[in-house]
Scaffold this active site. Structure first.
Site, mmCIF file in Angstrom:
data_model
loop_
_atom_site.group_PDB
_atom_site.id
_atom_site.type_symbol
_atom_site.label_atom_id
_atom_site.label_comp_id
_atom_site.label_asym_id
_atom_site.label_seq_id
_atom_site.Cartn_x
_atom_site.Cartn_y
_atom_site.Cartn_z
ATOM 1 N N ASP A 293 0.882 -1.164 0.000
ATOM 2 C CA ASP A 293 0.000 0.000 0.000
ATOM 3 C C ASP A 293 0.919 1.214 0.000
ATOM 4 O O ASP A 293 1.476 1.595 1.022
ATOM 5 C CB ASP A 293 -0.920 -0.011 1.222
ATOM 6 N N ARG B 249 -9.268 8.509 15.162
ATOM 7 C CA ARG B 249 -8.592 7.291 14.724
ATOM 8 C C ARG B 249 -8.446 6.405 15.960
ATOM 9 O O ARG B 249 -7.382 6.315 16.559
ATOM 10 C CB ARG B 249 -7.211 7.618 14.119
HETATM 11 N N1 F0G Z 1 -4.574 3.103 2.095
HETATM 12 C C1 F0G Z 1 -4.212 4.080 2.948
HETATM 13 C C2 F0G Z 1 -2.980 3.916 3.778
HETATM 14 C C3 F0G Z 1 -4.990 5.231 3.071
HETATM 15 O O1 F0G Z 1 -4.624 6.184 3.922
HETATM 16 C C4 F0G Z 1 -6.170 5.351 2.289
HETATM 17 C C5 F0G Z 1 -7.028 6.513 2.426
HETATM 18 C C6 F0G Z 1 -6.496 4.309 1.415
HETATM 19 C C7 F0G Z 1 -5.665 3.212 1.341
HETATM 20 C C8 F0G Z 1 -7.738 4.349 0.580
HETATM 21 O O2 F0G Z 1 -7.602 5.244 -0.447
HETATM 22 O O3 F0G Z 1 -9.327 7.007 0.062
HETATM 23 O O4 F0G Z 1 -8.240 6.841 -2.187
HETATM 24 O O5 F0G Z 1 -9.883 5.142 -1.467
HETATM 25 N N2 F0G Z 1 -6.977 7.298 3.396
HETATM 26 C C9 F0G Z 1 -7.731 8.521 3.600
HETATM 27 C C10 F0G Z 1 -7.393 9.085 4.938
HETATM 28 C C11 F0G Z 1 -9.191 8.373 3.384
HETATM 29 O O6 F0G Z 1 -8.008 10.098 5.312
HETATM 30 O O7 F0G Z 1 -6.517 8.567 5.622
HETATM 31 P P1 F0G Z 1 -8.835 6.092 -1.038
#
Ligand code: F0G
Length: 438
Positions: free
Chosen positions: A197, A364
């Site tokens: 990721d 969180r």
């Molecule tokens: N992986 C991580 C580590 C993330 O932080 C996020 C999204 C996603 C996957 C998913 O991606 O939103 O484009 O569908 N994080 C945002 C946040 C929503 O506020 O931390 P996405």
């Protein structure tokens, strides 16, 4: 700007959930660093040249080329954002009954793993759960924990190890090259994939440059490519590191996986040369990827986060240390020790900060962690309020306002009451749950 009374009403109407506030009622918006970046002049000018052909748009090939060149993955599937890529990848690789070990969960990533019948198993080092531990790489994997899972279930039940760089839920904490190398060796022996990721990979690379022996003089660009080289594929939310308002992709080095993904993307996102994105979005991503790898950009970006963290520490606010990459994470358990976790201390604190100054943050903790497939609550050790800093948006003066507001709330912390949940959605409850004051 809003008045105190307007904010009290707004947060009550929003069920004490900052996600349900109207953006107009927010003064400084630290809800997320996702899609809230300011695009550069170079991104905007590329945006104007977007090729909106349905199939085979030149903008797609520009984006594909940037991903191959800077990250080194062979095959690319565009998606509308990160979770679109997680959906496709999970459907391809996970079978019911599979186990997916990972350094730490992310909300949408874990949900897609579960919806495909898998179970996520956390293998991050213990230090990650301790807000005060100064371990420089709190995103590291504990290989003993992984080995226990492999011994118990067998490698065949493990389609991949899920590795997030600059672990969001741990407070924006990095994984080291040394740890990644060791993990790669282990996974090679057991023939297990590593899926990355890479949402905040460049921020992770900045910390490697600052903290890991032998990397002081290595450009972030090269560190990022090295990180990716230890993994077999990736999902990316380009709304973070890559400095755009929307977009993402899945990448893989395996032809078979690519072929299936190219087939599935048509069902859920769009043709394999746009995946739910406009041509102009793909142009902006191609430029944003390059800009994210600039050493000066990262030191300014993370320097601003560090400045806010220092200000908060000057006011004795308990925060997760070391200061992370994309925001400051306030330790709500330490801030509000009179509340139990069932009284939602982080949710409460986020609401109080909003009431004080119109600064919007997010929970969180137990609300974000959600429920296990058996219906019981997860009780995460970390109960945090995230002050996420959008890239290239705010000034140092904004950081001062934020820190002063948290200090105000800290002064009256003993009077803050907990919350009860009065509405709970089935999936990813933190986005839409509603609360009332106890
Ligand atoms: N992986 C991580 C580590 C993330 O932080 C996020 C999204 C996603 C996957 C998913 O991606 O939103 O484009 O569908 N994080 C945002 C946040 C929503 O506020 O931390 P996405």
């Amino acid at each position: 700007m809003t008045s105190l009374n307007e904010r009290k009403k707004a947060i009550k109407d929003a069920g004490f959930n900052t996600f349900l506030l109207k953006a107009e009622d927010v003064y400084i918006d630290l809800l997320t660093d996702s899609g809230t970046n300011a695009m550069s002049d170079r991104q905007w000018s590329a945006f104007m040249t977007g090729d909106e052909a349905y199939a085979g748009s030149k903008s797609y090939y520009l984006m594909e080329n940037a991903i191959q060149k800077y990250y080194g993955y062979k095959y690319v599937i565009p998606t509308h954002q990160g979770r679109g890529a997680e959906n496709i990848l999970s459907r391809i690789l996970i079978k019911p009954g599979d186990i997916i070990p990972g350094n730490m969960y992310f909300t949408t990533t874990r949900l897609h793993q579960e919806l495909s019948g898998g179970t996520f198993a956390e293998i991050i080092i213990d230090e990650a759960h301790d807000p005060l531990s100064l371990h420089p790489f709190k995103g590291n994997v504990d290989l003993n924990k992984l080995d226990e899972i492999v011994k118990k279930h067998g490698a065949k039940k493990i389609p991949y190890v899920s590795i997030a760089t600059n672990v969001n839920m741990a407070g924006g904490q990095p994984i080291s090259i040394a740890n990644l190398k060791a993990l790669r060796e282990y996974c090679d022996i057991h023939q297990i994939r590593i899926i990355h990721d890479m949402t905040r990979v460049a921020e992770n690379a900045y910390f490697i440059q600052q903290r890991e022996e032998g990397y002081k003089k290595v450009p972030i660009k090269d560190i990022v490519k090295e990180i990716c080289s230890y993994t077999d594929g990736a999902t990316m939310s380009a709304k973070k590191d890559a400095l755009v308002n929307i977009g993402g992709f899945m990448a893989t080095n395996e032809w078979d996986v690519y072929e299936e993904a190219r087939n599935l993307v048509v069902v859920y996102e769009g043709l394999h040369t746009y995946g739910g994105l406009a041509g102009r979005d793909m142009e902006a991503i191609a430029v944003g990827i390059k800009e994210s790898l600039d050493d000066n950009h990262q030191s300014a970006r993370i320097g601003q986060v560090e400045y806010l963290g220092q200000q908060m520490m000057n006011y004795n606010i308990p925060i997760v240390r070391p200061i992370g990459g994309h925001g400051i994470f306030v330790d709500a358990k330490a801030f509000l020790p009179h509340l139990t976790q069932d009284q939602f201390p982080a949710q409460s604190l986020a609401a109080e900060v909003y009431i004080d100054s119109g600064v919007r943050t997010m929970e969180r903790g137990i609300v974000s962690a959600g429920r296990k497939p058996d219906g019981s609550n997860y009780y995460p050790n970390l109960e945090l309020v995230r002050f996420t800093i959008p890239r290239r948006v705010y000034t140092q003066a904004h950081m001062d306002v934020i820190a002063e507001s948290v200090a105000n709330v800290y002064d009256r912390r003993h009077k803050i009451k907990g919350l009860k949940m009065v509405y709970e959605p089935k999936y990813l409850r933190f986005f839409q749950a509603k609360f009332e004051k106890l």
